[in-house]
Design an enzyme around this catalytic site. Structure first.
Site, short mmCIF file in Angstrom:
data_model
loop_
_atom_site.label_atom_id
_atom_site.label_comp_id
_atom_site.label_asym_id
_atom_site.label_seq_id
_atom_site.Cartn_x
_atom_site.Cartn_y
_atom_site.Cartn_z
N ALA A 32 34.74 12.58 51.43
CA ALA A 32 34.10 13.29 52.61
C ALA A 32 35.16 14.71 52.07
O ALA A 32 35.79 15.29 53.07
CB ALA A 32 34.22 13.20 53.90
N HIS A 37 41.49 19.27 50.61
CA HIS A 37 41.74 18.32 49.64
C HIS A 37 41.59 19.20 48.15
O HIS A 37 42.42 19.00 47.40
CB HIS A 37 40.53 17.52 49.36
CG HIS A 37 40.61 16.41 50.59
ND1 HIS A 37 39.42 16.32 51.35
CD2 HIS A 37 41.30 15.37 50.61
CE1 HIS A 37 39.72 15.27 52.12
NE2 HIS A 37 40.83 14.71 51.78
N LYS A 150 48.62 17.82 57.55
CA LYS A 150 47.97 17.44 58.68
C LYS A 150 48.28 16.04 58.94
O LYS A 150 48.21 15.53 60.28
CB LYS A 150 46.47 17.69 58.38
CG LYS A 150 45.62 17.62 59.77
CD LYS A 150 43.98 17.56 59.70
CE LYS A 150 43.62 16.27 59.21
NZ LYS A 150 43.59 15.10 59.97
N SER A 187 38.29 15.64 57.29
CA SER A 187 37.10 15.13 56.91
C SER A 187 36.38 14.71 58.32
O SER A 187 34.99 14.74 58.40
CB SER A 187 37.10 13.70 56.17
OG SER A 187 37.78 13.89 55.09
#
Ligand code: PAF
Length: 281
Positions: A32, A37, A150, A187
């Protein structure tokens, strides 16, 4: 870009490149994929000759079966994005490839790092993360592995695992990417409605306000003020802590360089986490 599904093929492809002296950068993901990313892939590309990204929704790190079931899965789009951003090998293994029968489950002493915050609310979560990251490291044997901040606690846990097991890989932590309004890229945001995305901005507002408060108040006061501020929004708080950046222990009335506020909360059914460094290193 080559799409690879088996451990054997990936090891073969990488070993011939390694023999040519190429360095390998690795970006482990659960798919996802989003801009956050791609930022990791970009960074890997600037620091290494060859970039491998894995896409594997790891069942052992989900303590809640419905969370695992609802975790977004977008393999075609993930492949396209990885290709576009210059990944060399996209590894999409099956559960059997990652967890073959009669595998040895590693024991790693994580100190207290896996007991607090996420560890308290998702028992066993970091055990699952350690299992999969170690297995992926053993398969890919990267020179550098790239993780987003994160997941602040995850980065601390992975660094600890690497140092405990003396693995020859450098863990590179990369800043959290945010939308223009401050929502951390995740995601899980794919499961939020537009209205919920607006409501979720209370997370970054709370963290930012705490960062301002940190210069005027003690850590205990800053935490109390942040809790009160968060309540003005519509989200359900799971935890809010101000922690030491390495030990992850609560800072109750002192500040240290790198002191970080970590939050987990629910926006409707969707669990979100975020964090912000309150005191510069
Ligand atoms: O951060 C993630 O996406 C996962 O926890 C990781 C590191 C890919 C392990 O499954």
């Amino acid at each position: 870009m080559e799409i690879i599904n088996t451990v054997k093929e990936l090891k073969q492809a990488l070993s011939s490149l390694r023999k040519k002296g190429k360095s390998v950068g690795f970006v482990p993901t659960m798919g996802a994929l989003h801009q956050g990313h791609m930022d990791l892939v970009n960074r890997a590309n600037t620091e290494c000759d060859v970039v491998v990204a894995s896409v594997f929704v790891n069942p052992t790190q989900f303590n809640n079966p419905s969370d695992l079931k609802l975790y977004p899965r977008t393999p075609e789009a993930d492949g396209e994005l990885l290709k576009k951003f210059g990944c060399d090998f996209a590894f999409f293994p099956s559960v059997e490839e990652i967890y073959p029968e009669n595998r040895i489950v590693p024991q790693v002493d994580l100190g207290n790092l896996d007991q607090v915050m996420e560890g308290e609310f998702r028992p066993g979560h970091f055990n699952g993360v350690v299992q999969v990251v170690l297995r992926l490291f053993q398969i890919v044997e990267p020179d550098k592995a790239f993780f987003g901040l994160k997941d602040f606690q995850q980065v601390a846990v992975v660094k600890r695992m690497v140092s405990e097991l003396k693995l020859p890989v450098q863990v590179v932590s990369c800043e959290t990417l945010r939308t223009e309004k401050g929502l951390a890229m995740s995601s899980r945001n794919k499961r939020l409605s537009e209205e919920q995305k607006e409501e979720a901005l209370i997370i970054f507002r709370t963290l930012s306000k705490a960062k301002e408060d940190a210069s005027r108040f003690s850590s205990a006061e800053t935490l109390q003020r942040a809790k009160a501020f968060f309540k003005t929004g519509n989200l359900q708080l799971e935890y809010l802590h101000i922690v030491h950046p390495e030990t992850l222990q609560d800072l109750t009335d002192n500040w240290v360089p790198g002191a970080t506020m970590c939050i987990a909360c629910f926006c409707g059914e969707v669990r979100l986490i975020d964090n912000l460094t309150l005191i510069p290193y």
